[in-house]
Scaffold this motif. Structure first.
Motif, PDB file in Angstrom:
ATOM      1  N   VAL A  22       0.838  -1.202   0.000  1.00  0.00           N
ATOM      2  CA  VAL A  22       0.000   0.000   0.000  1.00  0.00           C
ATOM      3  C   VAL A  22       0.878   1.259   0.000  1.00  0.00           C
ATOM      4  CG1 VAL A  22      -1.810   1.270   1.227  1.00  0.00           C
ATOM      5  CG2 VAL A  22      -1.751  -1.237   1.373  1.00  0.00           C
ATOM      6  N   ILE A  23       0.647   2.116  -0.976  1.00  0.00           N
ATOM      7  CA  ILE A  23       1.290   3.429  -0.981  1.00  0.00           C
ATOM      8  C   ILE A  23       0.233   4.473  -0.647  1.00  0.00           C
ATOM      9  CG2 ILE A  23       2.448   5.192  -2.387  1.00  0.00           C
ATOM     10  CD1 ILE A  23       4.230   2.759  -1.834  1.00  0.00           C
ATOM     11  N   ASP A  40      -2.128  -0.995  -3.696  1.00  0.00           N
ATOM     12  CA  ASP A  40      -3.195  -0.062  -3.325  1.00  0.00           C
ATOM     13  C   ASP A  40      -2.620   1.355  -3.275  1.00  0.00           C
ATOM     14  OD1 ASP A  40      -4.779  -2.251  -3.132  1.00  0.00           O
ATOM     15  OD2 ASP A  40      -5.405  -1.916  -1.054  1.00  0.00           O
ATOM     16  N   VAL A  41      -3.424   2.304  -3.708  1.00  0.00           N
ATOM     17  CA  VAL A  41      -3.001   3.711  -3.717  1.00  0.00           C
ATOM     18  C   VAL A  41      -4.047   4.518  -2.946  1.00  0.00           C
ATOM     19  CG1 VAL A  41      -2.471   5.716  -5.146  1.00  0.00           C
ATOM     20  CG2 VAL A  41      -1.949   3.406  -5.995  1.00  0.00           C
ATOM     21  N   ILE A  42      -3.566   5.269  -1.963  1.00  0.00           N
ATOM     22  CA  ILE A  42      -4.474   6.055  -1.109  1.00  0.00           C
ATOM     23  C   ILE A  42      -3.943   7.488  -1.054  1.00  0.00           C
ATOM     24  CG2 ILE A  42      -5.495   6.232   1.208  1.00  0.00           C
ATOM     25  CD1 ILE A  42      -4.568   3.316   1.695  1.00  0.00           C
ATOM     26  N   VAL A  43      -4.847   8.457  -1.027  1.00  0.00           N
ATOM     27  CA  VAL A  43      -4.433   9.818  -0.685  1.00  0.00           C
ATOM     28  C   VAL A  43      -5.189  10.246   0.571  1.00  0.00           C
ATOM     29  CG1 VAL A  43      -3.705  10.542  -2.999  1.00  0.00           C
ATOM     30  CG2 VAL A  43      -6.091  10.862  -2.343  1.00  0.00           C
ATOM     31  N   GLY A  58     -14.466   6.261  -9.227  1.00  0.00           N
ATOM     32  CA  GLY A  58     -14.309   5.430 -10.421  1.00  0.00           C
ATOM     33  C   GLY A  58     -12.861   5.099 -10.754  1.00  0.00           C
ATOM     34  N   SER A  59     -11.915   5.624  -9.987  1.00  0.00           N
ATOM     35  CA  SER A  59     -10.492   5.312 -10.227  1.00  0.00           C
ATOM     36  C   SER A  59      -9.999   4.347  -9.152  1.00  0.00           C
ATOM     37  CB  SER A  59      -9.658   6.601 -10.193  1.00  0.00           C
ATOM     38  OG  SER A  59      -9.412   6.992  -8.851  1.00  0.00           O
ATOM     39  N   ASN A  60      -8.736   3.973  -9.248  1.00  0.00           N
ATOM     40  CA  ASN A  60      -8.145   3.092  -8.227  1.00  0.00           C
ATOM     41  C   ASN A  60      -7.549   3.886  -7.060  1.00  0.00           C
ATOM     42  OD1 ASN A  60      -6.140   4.134  -9.915  1.00  0.00           O
ATOM     43  ND2 ASN A  60      -4.734   2.469  -9.430  1.00  0.00           N
ATOM     44  N   VAL A  61      -7.775   5.202  -7.037  1.00  0.00           N
ATOM     45  CA  VAL A  61      -7.243   6.016  -5.931  1.00  0.00           C
ATOM     46  C   VAL A  61      -8.260   6.035  -4.795  1.00  0.00           C
ATOM     47  CG1 VAL A  61      -6.465   8.319  -5.243  1.00  0.00           C
ATOM     48  CG2 VAL A  61      -5.900   7.441  -7.530  1.00  0.00           C
ATOM     49  N   LYS A  62      -7.841   5.546  -3.646  1.00  0.00           N
ATOM     50  CA  LYS A  62      -8.718   5.514  -2.469  1.00  0.00           C
ATOM     51  C   LYS A  62      -8.445   6.751  -1.623  1.00  0.00           C
ATOM     52  CE  LYS A  62      -7.975   0.578  -2.642  1.00  0.00           C
ATOM     53  NZ  LYS A  62      -9.175  -0.233  -2.567  1.00  0.00           N
TER      54      LYS A  62
END
Ligand code: PGA
Length: 255
Positions: free
Chosen positions: A9-10, A40-43, A59-63
């Motif tokens: 996870v980043i 996994d990508v989170i901001v 709708g993107s893979n950015v959580k």
């Protein structure tokens, strides 16, 4: 230890940066660069940016995550935001126990534990931060200290809840300073955290728990840190505000 057992996870920690319009633009810039991530990508963003960031990331893979929450559901806590409030916006993650919260806002291991429990009860996933200060590293107590922080923060947390917890090892002396832990130092402490989780919950849970490194991780040093067997991702401050650098870190974690 085997990274195949757990998620890499980043997570970006934007801290007190970006107004809502700037936040929308930053997510829009990041999205295409990380669209093919194999992690996994989170901001994690300021409260006031959440509406725009959730809309931009949809709708993107950015959580999307917040940077803190209070432990009460509601009440006379001027200036605070509850875990339920975040959940009601469809926020998925929350950072808890960041060293800046501990250092500047009086957070203790005990209030960190209260916040972790409240976040989980609200259905949020937690990025729990632990880490030593420079003098503690020099005193040779890093692994014991980080184990203690981890144990207190996880007090009363069930095995089942551990599926919703990521732990970030962040040496305080490395945060925002440009001084990164060596990959060996990062791996040693990450392993100590995993062993602490294993002591509390058994080896399978220890092996399945994502343990990130954070503290001046950047586009240049990420690959080496992430190649370590117990470094399962990163919590990224400064470099998470630069789309190309953040994307380079995500692609290093995707290997
Ligand atoms: P940094 O911050 O990457 O700017 O050192 C990391 C963090 O505080 O999570």
């Amino acid at each position: 230890m085997n990274k195949a057992l757990r998620k890499v996870v980043i997570a970006g920690n934007w801290k007190m940066n970006k107004n809502p319009d700037e936040a929308k633009k930053l997510v829009e810039d990041i999205k295409p660069l990380v669209a093919n991530a194999n992690c996994d990508v989170i901001v994690c963003v300021p409260y006031v940016d959440l509406t725009n960031v959730l809309a931009a990331a949809a709708g993107s893979n950015v959580k999307v995550g917040a940077e803190n929450c209070h432990w009460e559901v509601s009440g006379a806590y001027t200036g605070e935001i509850s875990a339920q409030m975040l959940k009601s916006m469809n926020v998925e993650y929350v950072i808890i126990g960041h060293s800046e919260r501990r250092q500047y806002f009086g957070e203790t291991d005990v209030t960190v534990n209260l916040r972790v429990k409240a976040a989980l009860a609200a259905g949020l996933k937690v990025i729990l931060c632990v880490g030593e200060r420079l003098e503690q590293r020099e005193q040779g107590v890093t692994c014991e200290l980080v184990a203690m922080q981890t144990k207190i923060a996880l007090g009363g947390i069930s095995d089942e809840d551990m599926k919703n917890i990521i732990i970030a090892y962040e040496p305080v002396w490395a945060i925002g300073t440009g001084k990164t832990a060596t990959s060996e130092q990062a791996n040693e402490v990450n392993l100590a955290i995993r062993e602490t989780v294993a002591q509390l919950y058994g080896k399978a849970v220890g092996d399945a728990t994502t343990v990130q490194y954070g503290g001046s991780m950047n586009a240049a040093n990420a690959a080496e840190l992430l190649a370590q067997p117990d470094v399962d991702g990163g919590l990224i401050g400064g470099a998470s505000l630069k789309p190309a650098d953040f994307a380079t870190i995500v692609s290093a974690a995707s290997k």
